[in-house]
Design a protein around this motif. Structure first.
Motif, mmCIF file in Angstrom:
data_model
loop_
_atom_site.group_PDB
_atom_site.id
_atom_site.type_symbol
_atom_site.label_atom_id
_atom_site.label_comp_id
_atom_site.label_asym_id
_atom_site.label_seq_id
_atom_site.Cartn_x
_atom_site.Cartn_y
_atom_site.Cartn_z
ATOM 1 N N ARG A 1 0.847 -1.189 0.000
ATOM 2 C CA ARG A 1 0.000 0.000 0.000
ATOM 3 C C ARG A 1 0.883 1.240 0.000
ATOM 4 O O ARG A 1 2.047 1.201 0.415
ATOM 5 N N ALA A 2 0.318 2.332 -0.491
ATOM 6 C CA ALA A 2 1.042 3.600 -0.469
ATOM 7 C C ALA A 2 1.216 4.043 0.975
ATOM 8 O O ALA A 2 0.308 3.871 1.797
ATOM 9 N N PRO A 3 2.361 4.618 1.317
ATOM 10 C CA PRO A 3 2.621 4.935 2.723
ATOM 11 C C PRO A 3 1.699 5.976 3.325
ATOM 12 O O PRO A 3 1.519 6.012 4.535
ATOM 13 N N ASN A 4 1.110 6.853 2.503
ATOM 14 C CA ASN A 4 0.270 7.903 3.083
ATOM 15 C C ASN A 4 -1.194 7.498 3.198
ATOM 16 O O ASN A 4 -2.035 8.294 3.609
ATOM 17 N N ARG B 1 9.520 10.284 6.701
ATOM 18 C CA ARG B 1 9.729 9.601 7.975
ATOM 19 C C ARG B 1 8.588 8.626 8.228
ATOM 20 O O ARG B 1 7.413 8.981 8.152
ATOM 21 N N ALA B 2 8.939 7.393 8.581
ATOM 22 C CA ALA B 2 7.947 6.351 8.812
ATOM 23 C C ALA B 2 8.548 5.330 9.774
ATOM 24 O O ALA B 2 9.657 5.519 10.300
ATOM 25 N N SER C 1 3.122 5.142 8.758
ATOM 26 C CA SER C 1 3.730 6.375 8.284
ATOM 27 C C SER C 1 2.776 7.521 8.554
ATOM 28 O O SER C 1 1.668 7.328 9.066
ATOM 29 N N GLY C 2 3.218 8.727 8.214
ATOM 30 C CA GLY C 2 2.283 9.829 8.212
ATOM 31 C C GLY C 2 1.220 9.586 7.153
ATOM 32 O O GLY C 2 1.503 9.014 6.097
ATOM 33 N N ALA D 1 3.650 17.483 3.264
ATOM 34 C CA ALA D 1 2.864 16.326 3.692
ATOM 35 C C ALA D 1 3.306 15.895 5.087
ATOM 36 O O ALA D 1 4.512 15.850 5.376
ATOM 37 N N PRO D 2 2.379 15.578 5.976
ATOM 38 C CA PRO D 2 2.755 15.139 7.325
ATOM 39 C C PRO D 2 3.522 13.820 7.287
ATOM 40 O O PRO D 2 3.283 12.965 6.429
#
Length: 563
Positions: free
Chosen positions: A57-60, A270-271, A296-297, A313-314
């Motif tokens: 999945r996409a990290p965001n 950052r994750a 992740s954020g 992006a957070p």
């Protein structure tokens, strides 16, 4: 999150059919998982055979939470207070879920850099960078491990009440509360994050306290583990591994008895990566090869309100976690910019703030409320104008309140990332979320649950309203004498209140049977419920970093805990 819709008129037979079908389907699914070798948790959640899971999945994107999509057919509730932070326990309700905010201690900051050794190494600093804040039942003290001087030393403080802190003079560097200077390069000792865990499950008393830190060996960062009997005299490293991320932390999940490495990685910014093992040394050693992408954020996280940085992006700066009652509580430090170069150029602090998440399997996080929980204060001269961080251990249970320690940083006087101190915030016990009703009233019906206890308790605030409870059988009908008519109404504001019925001394007759509780509430909020084996109301859930009156890491005393 709003209310879940009520049952419509004339639909009760249909709802009974659906409940029976769901119960049977859940049992079949559980049997299939068990046959495949998956672990079944204390709350009925069945883990997949591949654990930890891997997602493409996409990290965001928000993390999927399988146990909310497919909850157990019957939920055992013998461990801990049952919180309403998500819909895991809720089958139907007309109540409204409300998330609550902390109150800040008026004396903040409680620990500030006021000693010469706390001004070393490029800046003023007296705050945990995770570090640790615990209540030690062996000597009845609140204890804190924090960074003294900008990422320079590990220091130690104690308190009798959790508010007034002392910096004892210790033997290691006479006249100071200095413990040691972390680092693997003796010529240039450097470290970033530290974390201290009071291990209630430790088999060896010499390892009752565990320390994890990212320390530099001159070539890069290593995750290092040290142990101690008293939290003061620490061993040389007993385990280490090379990692890529400096802001890496560790926590213990006692529900599954595993140590978890929450490793900083770059995954869309950052994750965190996840590694677990029942042996903390093994968890540290295998982190570089066994980790999986974790959290992740996310796009739903808050952004910097300053227009200059609102386009960033957070990102997930850190994730500390702690066991609280029947779940894992996650403290998500969300980075909202600006980047380090801009902070240094403008002499400002980065905006990091703490949000909450909740996990019932220790891996998947439900984050229904994206409001800042521990936030920065941009008032001129504020001690916490930026870079707010969580503290290892998460929170402490002190009477009817939770104590959340946190660090914050003032407008820099020199090194832009320094000038840190430690504050305290309060929250009602179990007070993360409540299910609320106005004066007209409403109901909440749980999913089928099972228990082995005898006494039902609630955390409720309805001093001008009323709470009654009834117990339903598999057919959806009330079980006499546990009816709403026989229930003795509660009109109180208590974090521990017993529910009783006329004609029954307790609910032991229902022990081991699948039942549903239906709460009828008017003019108030319901925070939690639980079934205790004794009349004192002990929940036998986890109390995070402990608190006065508790003899260990779980609540075995109920109302006998110190106020």
């Amino acid at each position: 999150m709003g209310a879940i819709g009520p049952i419509g008129q004339g639909k009760e037979p249909r709802m009974k059919e659906l409940a029976v079908w769901a119960f049977a389907a859940g049992l079949c699914a559980l049997a299939a998982v068990r046959a495949a070798g998956g672990e079944v948790l204390y709350n009925g959640i069945a883990l997949p055979e591949q654990w930890p899971p891997k997602y493409d999945r996409a990290p965001n994107e928000p993390m999927p939470v399988p146990y909310l999509a497919n909850p157990p057919a019957v939920i055992p509730i013998d461990v801990g207070r049952q919180l309403f932070v998500d819909d895991f326990l809720v089958q139907e309700t007309t109540l409204k879920r409300v998330f609550h905010r902390v109150e800040y201690c008026p004396g903040n900051p409680l620990v500030r850099p006021d000693q010469p050794w706390e001004t070393k190494n490029r800046g003023w600093f007296a705050a945990p960078f995770s570090g640790g804040a615990w209540f030690d039942p062996q000597d009845g003290l609140f204890k804190m491990w924090y960074c003294g001087g900008y990422l320079a030393t590990v220091c130690y403080a104690t308190s009798r009440d959790g508010i007034r802190w002392e910096k004892p003079k210790l033997e290691f560097q006479p006249g100071t509360n200095f413990l040691f200077a972390p680092g693997l390069d003796p010529k240039n000792p450097r470290h970033d994050t530290t974390l201290v865990w009071l291990d209630g499950d430790a088999k060896d008393p010499k390892e009752r306290f565990k320390y994890f830190a990212t320390e530099s060996d001159g070539k890069g960062w290593q995750l290092v583990m040290r142990v101690s009997a008293d939290g003061l005299r620490w061993s040389e490293p007993v385990a280490s591994s090379r990692i890529g991320g400096d802001r890496t932390t560790v926590f213990y999940n006692p529900f599954r008895k595993v140590w978890v490495i929450s490793e900083r990685i770059n995954w869309g910014g950052r994750a965190r990566a996840y590694t677990e093992d029942s042996d903390p040394r093994a968890a540290v050693a295998k982190a570089p090869t066994a980790r999986v992408n974790w959290v992740s954020g996310e796009k739903d996280d808050p952004r910097n309100p300053n227009k200059q940085w609102s386009g960033l992006a957070p990102q997930l700066y850190n994730l500390d976690a702690t066991p609280y009652e029947s779940l894992m509580l996650g403290l998500f430090v969300i980075w909202q910019g600006p980047n380090n170069a801009d902070c240094g150029r403008l002499s400002i602090q980065k905006r990091n703030e703490v949000l909450l998440g909740y996990s019932r399997d220790g891996f998947h996080w439900s984050r229904p409320d994206r409001t800042r929980f521990l936030e920065v204060n941009e008032t001129e001269g504020a001690w916490n104008m930026g870079n707010v961080q969580s503290v290892g251990g998460g929170c402490l249970v002190v009477g009817d309140r939770l104590f959340f320690y946190f660090s914050g940083r003032a407008k820099p006087k020199g090194q832009w990332d320094a000038d840190a101190a430690t504050g305290l915030a309060f929250l009602r016990r179990d007070g993360f979320a409540s299910m609320d009703a106005d004066e007209r009233g409403g109901t909440l019906t749980t999913r089928p649950v099972s228990f082995k206890g005898r006494h039902l308790f609630v955390n409720v605030a309805c001093p001008k309203g009323e709470l009654r409870v009834e117990v339903l059988g598999p057919d959806g009908k009330p079980i006499a004498p546990f009816t709403v008519e026989s229930c003795v109404p509660l009109a109180c504001d208590k974090t521990l209140a017993a529910v009783s019925w006329k004609g029954a001394a307790d609910i032991s007759a229902l022990s081991g049977k699948p039942v549903r509780f239906r709460f009828h509430l008017k003019g108030g909020g319901l925070y939690a419920f639980w079934v205790s084996p004794d009349a004192r109301g002990a929940s036998h859930g986890y109390v995070a970093a402990g608190g006065p009156g508790f003899s260990g890491q779980t609540d075995t005393v109920g109302r006998l805990a110190a106020p």
